[in-house]
Write a protein that holds these residues in place. Structure first.
Motif, PDB file in Angstrom:
ATOM      1  N   TYR A  53      18.224  10.097   4.797  1.00  0.00           N
ATOM      2  CA  TYR A  53      18.993  10.655   5.906  1.00  0.00           C
ATOM      3  C   TYR A  53      19.084   9.638   7.030  1.00  0.00           C
ATOM      4  CZ  TYR A  53      14.603  11.566   8.372  1.00  0.00           C
ATOM      5  OH  TYR A  53      13.397  11.425   9.003  1.00  0.00           O
ATOM      6  N   PHE A  54      20.074   9.819   7.887  1.00  0.00           N
ATOM      7  CA  PHE A  54      20.233   8.966   9.060  1.00  0.00           C
ATOM      8  C   PHE A  54      19.115   9.281  10.063  1.00  0.00           C
ATOM      9  CE2 PHE A  54      25.119   9.376   8.448  1.00  0.00           C
ATOM     10  CZ  PHE A  54      25.098   8.428   7.444  1.00  0.00           C
ATOM     11  N   THR A  55      18.586   8.263  10.719  1.00  0.00           N
ATOM     12  CA  THR A  55      17.550   8.499  11.732  1.00  0.00           C
ATOM     13  C   THR A  55      18.055   9.404  12.847  1.00  0.00           C
ATOM     14  OG1 THR A  55      18.165   6.397  12.765  1.00  0.00           O
ATOM     15  CG2 THR A  55      16.204   6.392  11.363  1.00  0.00           C
ATOM     16  N   THR A  56      19.360   9.471  13.020  1.00  0.00           N
ATOM     17  CA  THR A  56      19.938  10.336  14.051  1.00  0.00           C
ATOM     18  C   THR A  56      19.941  11.806  13.644  1.00  0.00           C
ATOM     19  OG1 THR A  56      22.123   9.860  13.122  1.00  0.00           O
ATOM     20  CG2 THR A  56      21.412   8.530  15.013  1.00  0.00           C
ATOM     21  N   GLY A 104       9.996   4.911   3.579  1.00  0.00           N
ATOM     22  CA  GLY A 104      10.449   3.723   4.255  1.00  0.00           C
ATOM     23  C   GLY A 104      11.722   3.945   5.038  1.00  0.00           C
ATOM     24  N   ILE A 105      12.046   2.959   5.847  1.00  0.00           N
ATOM     25  CA  ILE A 105      13.274   2.983   6.644  1.00  0.00           C
ATOM     26  C   ILE A 105      14.046   1.709   6.335  1.00  0.00           C
ATOM     27  CG2 ILE A 105      14.272   2.981   8.965  1.00  0.00           C
ATOM     28  CD1 ILE A 105      11.739   4.456   9.918  1.00  0.00           C
ATOM     29  N   LEU A 106      15.281   1.866   5.952  1.00  0.00           N
ATOM     30  CA  LEU A 106      16.169   0.721   5.757  1.00  0.00           C
ATOM     31  C   LEU A 106      16.947   0.555   7.058  1.00  0.00           C
ATOM     32  CD1 LEU A 106      17.441   1.357   2.120  1.00  0.00           C
ATOM     33  CD2 LEU A 106      15.493   0.007   2.877  1.00  0.00           C
ATOM     34  N   LEU A 118      18.601   4.190   7.632  1.00  0.00           N
ATOM     35  CA  LEU A 118      18.415   5.247   6.634  1.00  0.00           C
ATOM     36  C   LEU A 118      16.926   5.420   6.388  1.00  0.00           C
ATOM     37  CD1 LEU A 118      20.909   4.880   3.630  1.00  0.00           C
ATOM     38  CD2 LEU A 118      20.794   6.687   5.335  1.00  0.00           C
ATOM     39  N   VAL A 119      16.465   6.657   6.451  1.00  0.00           N
ATOM     40  CA  VAL A 119      15.075   6.986   6.183  1.00  0.00           C
ATOM     41  C   VAL A 119      14.998   7.559   4.765  1.00  0.00           C
ATOM     42  CG1 VAL A 119      13.057   8.282   6.945  1.00  0.00           C
ATOM     43  CG2 VAL A 119      14.781   7.565   8.616  1.00  0.00           C
ATOM     44  N   TYR A 120      14.083   7.010   3.976  1.00  0.00           N
ATOM     45  CA  TYR A 120      13.883   7.478   2.596  1.00  0.00           C
ATOM     46  C   TYR A 120      12.620   8.328   2.513  1.00  0.00           C
ATOM     47  CZ  TYR A 120      17.571   4.874   0.269  1.00  0.00           C
ATOM     48  OH  TYR A 120      18.794   4.430  -0.164  1.00  0.00           O
ATOM     49  N   TYR A 121      12.753   9.458   1.821  1.00  0.00           N
ATOM     50  CA  TYR A 121      11.639  10.359   1.552  1.00  0.00           C
ATOM     51  C   TYR A 121      11.580  10.594   0.055  1.00  0.00           C
ATOM     52  CZ  TYR A 121      10.233  12.002   6.199  1.00  0.00           C
ATOM     53  OH  TYR A 121       9.701  12.096   7.447  1.00  0.00           O
ATOM     54  N   GLY A 122      10.388  10.928  -0.444  1.00  0.00           N
ATOM     55  CA  GLY A 122      10.270  11.219  -1.861  1.00  0.00           C
ATOM     56  C   GLY A 122       9.094  12.122  -2.161  1.00  0.00           C
ATOM     57  N   ILE A 123       9.123  12.705  -3.351  1.00  0.00           N
ATOM     58  CA  ILE A 123       8.021  13.522  -3.855  1.00  0.00           C
ATOM     59  C   ILE A 123       7.940  13.282  -5.366  1.00  0.00           C
ATOM     60  CG2 ILE A 123       9.457  15.592  -4.161  1.00  0.00           C
ATOM     61  CD1 ILE A 123       6.956  17.232  -3.277  1.00  0.00           C
ATOM     62  N   ILE A 124       6.714  13.155  -5.838  1.00  0.00           N
ATOM     63  CA  ILE A 124       6.467  12.923  -7.256  1.00  0.00           C
ATOM     64  C   ILE A 124       5.995  14.230  -7.874  1.00  0.00           C
ATOM     65  CG2 ILE A 124       5.115  11.570  -8.923  1.00  0.00           C
ATOM     66  CD1 ILE A 124       5.114   9.327  -6.765  1.00  0.00           C
ATOM     67  N   ASN A 125       6.352  14.477  -9.109  1.00  0.00           N
ATOM     68  CA  ASN A 125       6.097  15.739  -9.782  1.00  0.00           C
ATOM     69  C   ASN A 125       4.635  16.202  -9.617  1.00  0.00           C
ATOM     70  OD1 ASN A 125       5.818  17.901 -11.623  1.00  0.00           O
ATOM     71  ND2 ASN A 125       7.438  17.081 -12.902  1.00  0.00           N
ATOM     72  N   HIS A 126       3.674  15.339  -9.814  1.00  0.00           N
ATOM     73  CA  HIS A 126       2.266  15.754  -9.748  1.00  0.00           C
ATOM     74  C   HIS A 126       1.811  16.080  -8.330  1.00  0.00           C
ATOM     75  CE1 HIS A 126       0.755  11.926  -8.155  1.00  0.00           C
ATOM     76  NE2 HIS A 126       1.522  11.311  -9.025  1.00  0.00           N
ATOM     77  N   GLU A 127       2.643  15.811  -7.316  1.00  0.00           N
ATOM     78  CA  GLU A 127       2.282  16.121  -5.933  1.00  0.00           C
ATOM     79  C   GLU A 127       2.636  17.555  -5.541  1.00  0.00           C
ATOM     80  OE1 GLU A 127       2.787  11.682  -3.973  1.00  0.00           O
ATOM     81  OE2 GLU A 127       4.514  13.027  -3.944  1.00  0.00           O
ATOM     82  N   VAL A 128       3.355  18.225  -6.384  1.00  0.00           N
ATOM     83  CA  VAL A 128       3.812  19.586  -6.042  1.00  0.00           C
ATOM     84  C   VAL A 128       2.706  20.586  -6.249  1.00  0.00           C
ATOM     85  CG1 VAL A 128       5.494  21.379  -6.576  1.00  0.00           C
ATOM     86  CG2 VAL A 128       6.161  18.994  -6.659  1.00  0.00           C
TER      87      VAL A 128
END
Length: 186
Positions: free
Chosen positions: A141-144, A161-163, A176-186
């Protein structure tokens, strides 16, 4: 994740507590064009044109079924479980080689603040992990657009991370801010 998700393969729907995520229909084009023809929505999305027409909506909808059937992309209307009212959209790409995908969503401005994006995103991530066996789901998503960041945090994603100045929108560079989740983290 705190959301009940029921997937119906034959109907191509995902049901959550308050929502039904379903394939778009041509009959949705007018409502889509009304919701998307909004500068506040446009400025927070990477690919939506502005102004947004019914032809834009029809062109966008036209490949949804084949994308779904080919396991390339799952693009759903976010609708009210009781009334069927269209609130927005959520999509999930499918990178078969990496067993991951990106979610993206938009909700019409008049429906902001009701938790629909969070509920739809929770349902989509659960679908990705339990039904499609993805290893990871990510989003950007945009930082804004801090509201989108809050949605991602609420569904358990972590910032990765942030690009910096990565995209241009309205002749300005945006992070652009990147977020993620891995299956075993749920």
């Amino acid at each position: 994740m705190g959301c009940t998700m029921i997937y119906n393969h034959s109907e191509k729907t995902i049901k959550t507590d308050r929502l039904i995520l379903r394939l778009f229909r041509e009959s949705d084009a007018k409502k889509i064009s009304i919701l998307c023809n909004n500068y506040h929505l446009y400025k927070n999305t990477l690919y939506l044109p502005y102004p947004y027409s019914i032809d834009d909506a029809l062109g966008w909808i036209k490949n949804h079924l084949s994308n779904y059937n080919d396991d390339r992309m799952y693009e759903f209307a976010v609708t009210d479980k009781e009334t069927g009212e269209l609130y927005g959209a959520i999509g999930l790409s499918h990178n078969k080689n990496a067993h991951n995908g990106e979610i993206g969503y938009w909700i019409g401005e008049e429906y902001w603040g009701n938790g629909y994006a969070t509920e739809a995103a929770k349902g989509m991530v659960e679908f990705a992990f339990t039904k499609k066996k993805f290893h990871k789901v990510y989003a950007r998503y945009f930082t804004t657009n801090t509201a989108s960041g809050r949605v991602l945090e609420k569904i358990g994603m972590k910032q990765e991370g942030i690009l910096r100045e990565h995209v241009m929108k309205d002749k300005k560079y945006i992070d652009l801010v990147y977020y993620g989740i891995i299956n075993h983290e749920v």
